[in-house]
Design an enzyme around this catalytic site. Structure first.
Site, PDB file in Angstrom:
ATOM      1  N   ASN A  10       0.846  -1.119   0.076  1.00  0.00           N
ATOM      2  CA  ASN A  10      -0.056  -0.201  -0.043  1.00  0.00           C
ATOM      3  C   ASN A  10       0.968   1.205  -0.043  1.00  0.00           C
ATOM      4  O   ASN A  10       1.328   1.604   0.919  1.00  0.00           O
ATOM      5  CB  ASN A  10      -1.034   0.063   1.308  1.00  0.00           C
ATOM      6  CG  ASN A  10      -1.702   1.255   1.177  1.00  0.00           C
ATOM      7  OD1 ASN A  10      -1.784   2.227   0.449  1.00  0.00           O
ATOM      8  ND2 ASN A  10      -2.632   1.461   2.508  1.00  0.00           N
ATOM      9  N   LYS A  12       0.365   4.369  -0.266  1.00  0.00           N
ATOM     10  CA  LYS A  12      -0.382   5.471   0.149  1.00  0.00           C
ATOM     11  C   LYS A  12      -0.049   6.709  -0.804  1.00  0.00           C
ATOM     12  O   LYS A  12       0.047   6.532  -1.818  1.00  0.00           O
ATOM     13  CB  LYS A  12       0.199   5.569   1.684  1.00  0.00           C
ATOM     14  CG  LYS A  12      -0.108   4.375   2.457  1.00  0.00           C
ATOM     15  CD  LYS A  12       0.060   4.342   4.032  1.00  0.00           C
ATOM     16  CE  LYS A  12      -0.158   3.346   4.554  1.00  0.00           C
ATOM     17  NZ  LYS A  12      -0.138   3.461   6.021  1.00  0.00           N
ATOM     18  N   HIS A  95      -9.751   1.295   4.555  1.00  0.00           N
ATOM     19  CA  HIS A  95      -8.794   1.461   5.269  1.00  0.00           C
ATOM     20  C   HIS A  95      -8.806   2.489   6.258  1.00  0.00           C
ATOM     21  O   HIS A  95      -9.731   3.613   5.946  1.00  0.00           O
ATOM     22  CB  HIS A  95      -7.408   2.005   4.157  1.00  0.00           C
ATOM     23  CG  HIS A  95      -5.855   1.949   4.900  1.00  0.00           C
ATOM     24  ND1 HIS A  95      -5.580   2.859   5.838  1.00  0.00           N
ATOM     25  CD2 HIS A  95      -4.922   1.220   4.895  1.00  0.00           C
ATOM     26  CE1 HIS A  95      -4.290   2.742   6.259  1.00  0.00           C
ATOM     27  NE2 HIS A  95      -3.973   1.529   5.682  1.00  0.00           N
ATOM     28  N   GLU A  97      -7.421   4.874   7.580  1.00  0.00           N
ATOM     29  CA  GLU A  97      -6.955   6.346   7.089  1.00  0.00           C
ATOM     30  C   GLU A  97      -8.153   6.846   6.111  1.00  0.00           C
ATOM     31  O   GLU A  97      -8.464   8.182   6.116  1.00  0.00           O
ATOM     32  CB  GLU A  97      -5.473   6.400   5.991  1.00  0.00           C
ATOM     33  CG  GLU A  97      -4.361   6.247   7.157  1.00  0.00           C
ATOM     34  CD  GLU A  97      -3.143   5.693   6.286  1.00  0.00           C
ATOM     35  OE1 GLU A  97      -3.111   5.480   5.206  1.00  0.00           O
ATOM     36  OE2 GLU A  97      -2.227   5.145   7.186  1.00  0.00           O
ATOM     37  N   GLU A 167      -5.821  -4.531  10.045  1.00  0.00           N
ATOM     38  CA  GLU A 167      -5.020  -3.776  10.275  1.00  0.00           C
ATOM     39  C   GLU A 167      -5.403  -2.922  11.670  1.00  0.00           C
ATOM     40  O   GLU A 167      -6.129  -2.190  11.570  1.00  0.00           O
ATOM     41  CB  GLU A 167      -5.097  -2.884   9.544  1.00  0.00           C
ATOM     42  CG  GLU A 167      -4.639  -3.399   7.844  1.00  0.00           C
ATOM     43  CD  GLU A 167      -3.843  -2.159   6.978  1.00  0.00           C
ATOM     44  OE1 GLU A 167      -3.045  -2.664   6.395  1.00  0.00           O
ATOM     45  OE2 GLU A 167      -4.328  -0.912   7.034  1.00  0.00           O
ATOM     46  N   GLY A 173       1.622   2.976  10.868  1.00  0.00           N
ATOM     47  CA  GLY A 173       2.489   4.133  10.779  1.00  0.00           C
ATOM     48  C   GLY A 173       3.158   4.493  11.966  1.00  0.00           C
ATOM     49  O   GLY A 173       3.554   5.583  12.157  1.00  0.00           O
ATOM     50  N   SER A 213       2.429  -2.131   9.938  1.00  0.00           N
ATOM     51  CA  SER A 213       4.068  -2.138  10.251  1.00  0.00           C
ATOM     52  C   SER A 213       4.727  -3.336  10.070  1.00  0.00           C
ATOM     53  O   SER A 213       5.583  -3.875  10.863  1.00  0.00           O
ATOM     54  CB  SER A 213       4.328  -1.696  11.511  1.00  0.00           C
ATOM     55  OG  SER A 213       3.943  -0.100  11.549  1.00  0.00           O
TER      56      SER A 213
HETATM   57  C1  3PY Z   1       0.728   0.097   7.232  1.00  0.00           C
HETATM   58  O1  3PY Z   1       1.366  -0.956   7.299  1.00  0.00           O
HETATM   59  O2  3PY Z   1       1.164   1.136   7.736  1.00  0.00           O
HETATM   60  C2  3PY Z   1      -0.532   0.230   6.495  1.00  0.00           C
HETATM   61  O3  3PY Z   1      -1.448   1.168   6.698  1.00  0.00           O
HETATM   62  C3  3PY Z   1      -0.659  -0.884   5.283  1.00  0.00           C
HETATM   63  O4  3PY Z   1      -1.943  -0.674   4.584  1.00  0.00           O
END
Ligand code: 3PY
Length: 248
Positions: A10, A12, A95, A97, A167, A173, A213
């Site tokens: 991903n 981003k 997601h 975010e 997640e 992050g 992560s």
């Molecule tokens: C991360 O690993 O920070 C994610 O948000 C993967 O989608």
């Protein structure tokens, strides 16, 4: 039932089109693995050059977002048919975010799951709890609610082709990762939930990723767990480390 592994990056909001093409070339040999589905989920502007750059390799391209209508007055949006026409195979939805920063709720996410399948895209449906819910011990109830809403009206045959990414928000992050046991506990719970909502065959077919992560150092242990079929990778997907995760 042996489920095929799926490791998806991903990206981003990272990588200009020229940086994206360079990264694909840098990772090309590192991500070779015929036993794993490898996906780069990239910003909309990178889709066309990345589809071109991965031609002839084992990599599929995914989008990070789309809107549920086919076309029309939706300034700034892109549609599922546009993604399909550009060569996209997967699309991320739900997601944290997008839920937290852009206010996407489970009603919209449910519509996205259905629209993606109708258009021929494979959804990567994300779910996960906040640190407060983890501390309160109510994270499974939260995840059950998210998945139940997001899959309302989605058929068993569709769910067999779905990818669910667990997640935990507290691991996104932050550099903090769920332990392999914590990740397995929730991924196993999600599989049981799919069995309850559908049936055993559907639960055994659906692929469940861990995200948050995941990196070259912790991937092998996470991926050794019985209900973790892959990873959705943030920062580490932008580095040669991604190849180590694919081959972990
Ligand atoms: C991360 O690993 O920070 C994610 O948000 C993967 O989608």
């Amino acid at each position: 039932m042996a489920r095929r592994r799926i490791i998806a990056g991903n990206w981003k909001m990272n990588m200009t089109p020229s940086e994206a093409v360079k990264l694909v070339a840098e990772l090309k040999d590192l991500v070779k693995n015929d036993d794993v589905d490898v996906v780069y989920c990239v910003p909309a502007i990178d889709i066309v050059p990345v589809v071109e750059a991965v031609k002839g390799t084992n990599v599929n391209v995914g989008a990070e977002n789309f809107y549920i209508e086919d076309k029309g007055a939706f300034t700034g949006e892109i549609s599922a048919p546009m993604l399909v026409d550009a060569g996209v195979k997967y699309v991320i939805m739900g997601h944290s975010e997008r839920r937290d920063i852009f206010g996407e709720n489970d009603i919209l996410i449910n519509a996205k799951v259905k629209k993606a399948f109708a258009a021929g895209l494979k959804p990567i449906l994300c779910c996960g709890e906040s640190l407060a819910l983890r501390k309160a011990g109510t994270y499974k109830e939260w995840i059950e609610r998210q998945i139940t809403w997001d899959l309302d009206g989605v058929t068993a045959d569709q769910v067999k082709n779905l990818v669910i990414a667990y997640e935990p928000i507290w691991a996104i992050g932050t550099g903090e990762t769920a332990t392999a046991d914590q990740a397995q506990e929730v991924c196993g719970f999600i599989r049981e939930l799919i069995a309850k909502l559908y049936d055993d065959a559907t639960a055994q077919a659906v692929r469940i990723q861990y995200g948050g992560s995941m990196n070259a150092g912790n991937a092998a242990e996470l991926l050794s767990k019985p209900d973790i079929d892959g990873g959705l990778i943030g920062g580490a997907s932008l580095k040669p480390d991604f190849g180590k995760i694919v081959n972990a």
